[in-house]
Design an enzyme around this catalytic site. Structure first.
Site, PDB file in Angstrom:
ATOM      1  N   SER A 184     -13.712  -5.362   7.968  1.00 12.72           N
ATOM      2  CA  SER A 184     -12.915  -4.914   6.843  1.00 12.72           C
ATOM      3  C   SER A 184     -13.821  -4.500   5.697  1.00 12.72           C
ATOM      4  O   SER A 184     -14.928  -5.021   5.541  1.00 12.72           O
ATOM      5  CB  SER A 184     -11.994  -6.054   6.390  1.00 12.72           C
ATOM      6  N   CYS A 190       0.816  -1.220   0.000  1.00 14.07           N
ATOM      7  CA  CYS A 190       0.000   0.000   0.000  1.00 14.07           C
ATOM      8  C   CYS A 190       0.851   1.271   0.000  1.00 14.07           C
ATOM      9  O   CYS A 190       0.467   2.284  -0.577  1.00 14.07           O
ATOM     10  CB  CYS A 190      -0.902   0.043   1.229  1.00 14.07           C
ATOM     11  N   CYS A 217      -2.547   2.997   2.877  1.00 14.99           N
ATOM     12  CA  CYS A 217      -3.301   2.033   3.687  1.00 14.99           C
ATOM     13  C   CYS A 217      -4.587   2.638   4.242  1.00 14.99           C
ATOM     14  O   CYS A 217      -4.708   3.844   4.408  1.00 14.99           O
ATOM     15  CB  CYS A 217      -2.448   1.540   4.847  1.00 14.99           C
ATOM     16  N   ASP A 218      -5.514   1.738   4.592  1.00 15.85           N
ATOM     17  CA  ASP A 218      -6.875   2.123   4.967  1.00 15.85           C
ATOM     18  C   ASP A 218      -6.974   3.336   5.889  1.00 15.85           C
ATOM     19  O   ASP A 218      -7.613   4.324   5.567  1.00 15.85           O
ATOM     20  CB  ASP A 218      -7.577   0.954   5.667  1.00 15.85           C
ATOM     21  N   LYS A 219      -6.366   3.260   7.080  1.00 16.70           N
ATOM     22  CA  LYS A 219      -6.548   4.314   8.080  1.00 16.70           C
ATOM     23  C   LYS A 219      -5.724   5.546   7.775  1.00 16.70           C
ATOM     24  O   LYS A 219      -5.967   6.620   8.330  1.00 16.70           O
ATOM     25  CB  LYS A 219      -6.196   3.800   9.482  1.00 16.70           C
TER      26      LYS A 219
END
Length: 578
Positions: A481, A60, A133-135
């Site tokens: 998720s 990512c 990345c996600d966060k």
């Protein structure tokens, strides 16, 4: 050195960097910049933070350093002095399924905090934030809104899809394959072959999981350049967006257009609509309220859910659909999705964006392609309501969230099977110690109770891999998720750790889920719940020092975004005006 550059000149007399670069008293500060090779001209220009989440933790983030160099080129071209710095990420795909996932949501706020500290400590005048990345996406956008200096967000790009036995695959397929393997439906060789081909490049997970969901949000909310969320990470076309982002932040600085001028109640509604229309991650219902909080706007889970309910689901993207981010990019990317929504009357076209123009102006020349089936017109949606639905009821007075994209049955009534941690639930699933009609309850995994509000992809993927994805439901005060599919309800509040009803459940209680009406109830009388509440005792955790302990002391409810500080409403001054 004389100022003979043709670059645009900026007046630093009102910019934060005057505190570290202007006047005789700042000679010691300037000496540090000369030590790093800056010229007198560069020291007299605005300082622009270029923040990335580059690291070697996961694909990512691995391309972000390259993209940052090109952002810096754009800043320099327009008369700014870029100052690159990095912050952390916790990568969910690697943190998933063990205690490491407790660090994931916490990292969102640590990212915002660390960017704030770097910006404050060095008095930077503007900010370009890159994340993968996600966060890290909401964390970086939260930092932009908190600092409120002119800023631009840029996504690092998605991973390319893998190919396995003639079909596109993502990491979601690998998680689900683990369940198939445990059930005896996949051998060691096939599992190994799949894991070796599922993630073939740099970039974030390719489905409409949390990273791509929040990347869509970055464009819809106006903080990212149109089209910048689309190109996969390995594509060099991303460099053009990176350079343009550096140039754009300097124009915003010249015109004093700030993130809170862009992120308004109406632009937050636009962002929520794009999440719903794309069948995006339930985590957006956590991150949008947190971003709103940084701008001083009340926009909680219930507001997000209301918009979800009013919005058609039109993008056929994984995990509920068939396509990945690369496919969306190839038909024109997020602007095509926004154009369909704008033409259908679902977006506020008058919202300002980082281009200095409105959303409608940005989309004026976009033509909706009719020779594709990835995005449908709003007149012919996949479903008439959004891919994510809010729930409320006796089991969730503060609300809950469920992703219904791709689900045929949106009602479920079953018996509670209670577990006080994800590990307990996962072990039971591995043993097949559950039955059709059960509702698996995973509690004490909320923001405070976890601490850290873990995602449950390993458990949900194992259930799906065992062929039970549509035969049981799962509810938790933790999260899911963006890759989760099936009847999985997260963000149940109040959480068990503070005495919420989910903590009062017992095995065999009857739970009713109705995603059509937005209901999550337990068939218990208020008297019985009161009796159980009086017997309930709070539980401790094993995290009694360090950052997870500190997080648990300050974090609020999922309903309000699991935020850790009072937000812009409590400001007596804004950093940008120091």
């Amino acid at each position: 050195m004389p100022l003979d550059s043709p670059k645009k000149k900026y007046d630093k007399s009102r910019l934060p960097s005057r505190h570290v670069s202007v006047g005789p008293g700042k000679a010691p500060h300037r000496s540090y910049y000369y030590a790093m090779g800056l010229t007198e001209e560069q020291v007299q220009q605005p300082f622009v933070g270029v923040a990335t989440c580059w690291n070697e933790a996961a694909p990512c983030n691995i391309a972000l350093s390259r993209q940052a160099q090109v952002v810096k080129k754009g800043v320099d071209t327009e008369g700014g002095t870029p100052r690159e710095f990095t912050t952390i990420t916790v990568t969910d795909g690697i943190a998933m399924g063990h205690q490491g996932m407790k660090s994931s949501l916490v990292s969102r706020d640590v990212i915002a905090d660390s960017v704030e500290l770097t910006m404050r400590g060095h008095c930077y005048d503007a900010l370009v934030g890159l994340a993968g990345c996600d966060k890290s996406l909401p964390g970086m956008m939260m930092a932009l809104l908190r600092m409120n200096v002119p800023g631009v967000f840029m996504y690092g790009g998605s991973i390319l899809p893998g190919r396995y036995k003639g079909r596109d695959v993502t990491v979601q397929d690998v998680f689900e394959a683990v369940g198939s393997h445990q059930a005896g439906n996949m051998n060691d060789e096939d599992l190994h072959e799949l894991e070796c081909v599922a993630c073939p490049s740099a970039g974030s997970c390719g489905g409409q999981f949390t990273a791509n969901t929040m990347a869509c949000v970055s464009e819809a909310i106006g903080l990212a350049l149109p089209g910048s969320a689309g190109a996969p990470a390995p594509y060099e076309t991303r460099d053009a967006y990176a350079e343009a982002s550096g140039e754009a932040v300097m124009r915003l600085l010249a015109d004093n257009i700030r993130p809170r001028d862009i992120v308004t109640r109406k632009s937050l509604e636009n962002a929520a609509r794009i999440v719903a229309a794309s069948g995006g991650s339930t985590n957006a219902a956590l991150h949008l309220p947190a971003m709103a909080h940084e701008a001083g706007i009340d926009f909680d889970l219930h507001e997000v859910a209301r918009i979800f309910k009013e919005t058609p689901y039109i993008a056929d993207l994984k995990p509920g659909g068939r396509y990945v981010a690369k496919d969306l990019f190839e038909i024109g990317g997020v602007p095509v999705l926004m154009k369909a929504m704008l033409e259908g009357g679902y977006l506020h076209g008058d919202c300002l964006t980082v281009t200095g123009k409105t959303m409608a102006e940005n989309l004026e020349d976009i033509v909706f392609p009719t020779d594709q089936d990835i995005i449908r017109p709003v007149s012919d949606p996949i479903t008439k309501t959004g891919g994510v639905v809010g729930l409320r009821g006796t089991l969730a007075p503060e609300g809950a969230i469920v992703k219904v994209a791709g689900m045929k049955n949106q009602k479920f009534r079953g018996t509670a099977r209670c577990f006080d941690s994800e590990e307990e639930a996962f072990e039971a699933v591995q043993r097949r110690d559950y039955k059709e009609g059960d509702i698996i309850v995973i509690r004490y995994e909320g923001p405070k109770g976890g601490p850290g509000m873990r995602e449950m992809l390993s458990t949900t993927a194992a259930i799906y891999g065992q062929g039970m994805g549509d035969k049981v439901a799962l509810i938790t005060d933790g999260r899911f998720s963006g890759a989760t599919r099936g009847f999985c309800i997260g963000h149940v509040g109040p959480e068990a750790a503070v005495g919420g009803p989910i903590g009062l459940l017992e095995d065999g209680d009857i739970i009713v889920i109705d995603a059509v009406e937005g209901v999550l109830d337990v068939e218990l009388s208020e008297e019985e719940l009161d009796t159980r509440r009086k017997k309930w005792q709070p539980r401790g955790t094993d995290y009694n020092s360090g950052v997870l302990w500190k997080y648990a002391q300050t974090v609020g409810s999922a309903e309000k975004g699991a935020v850790t500080h009072p937000g812009a409403k409590s400001e007596t001054h804004c950093y940008a005006d120091i």
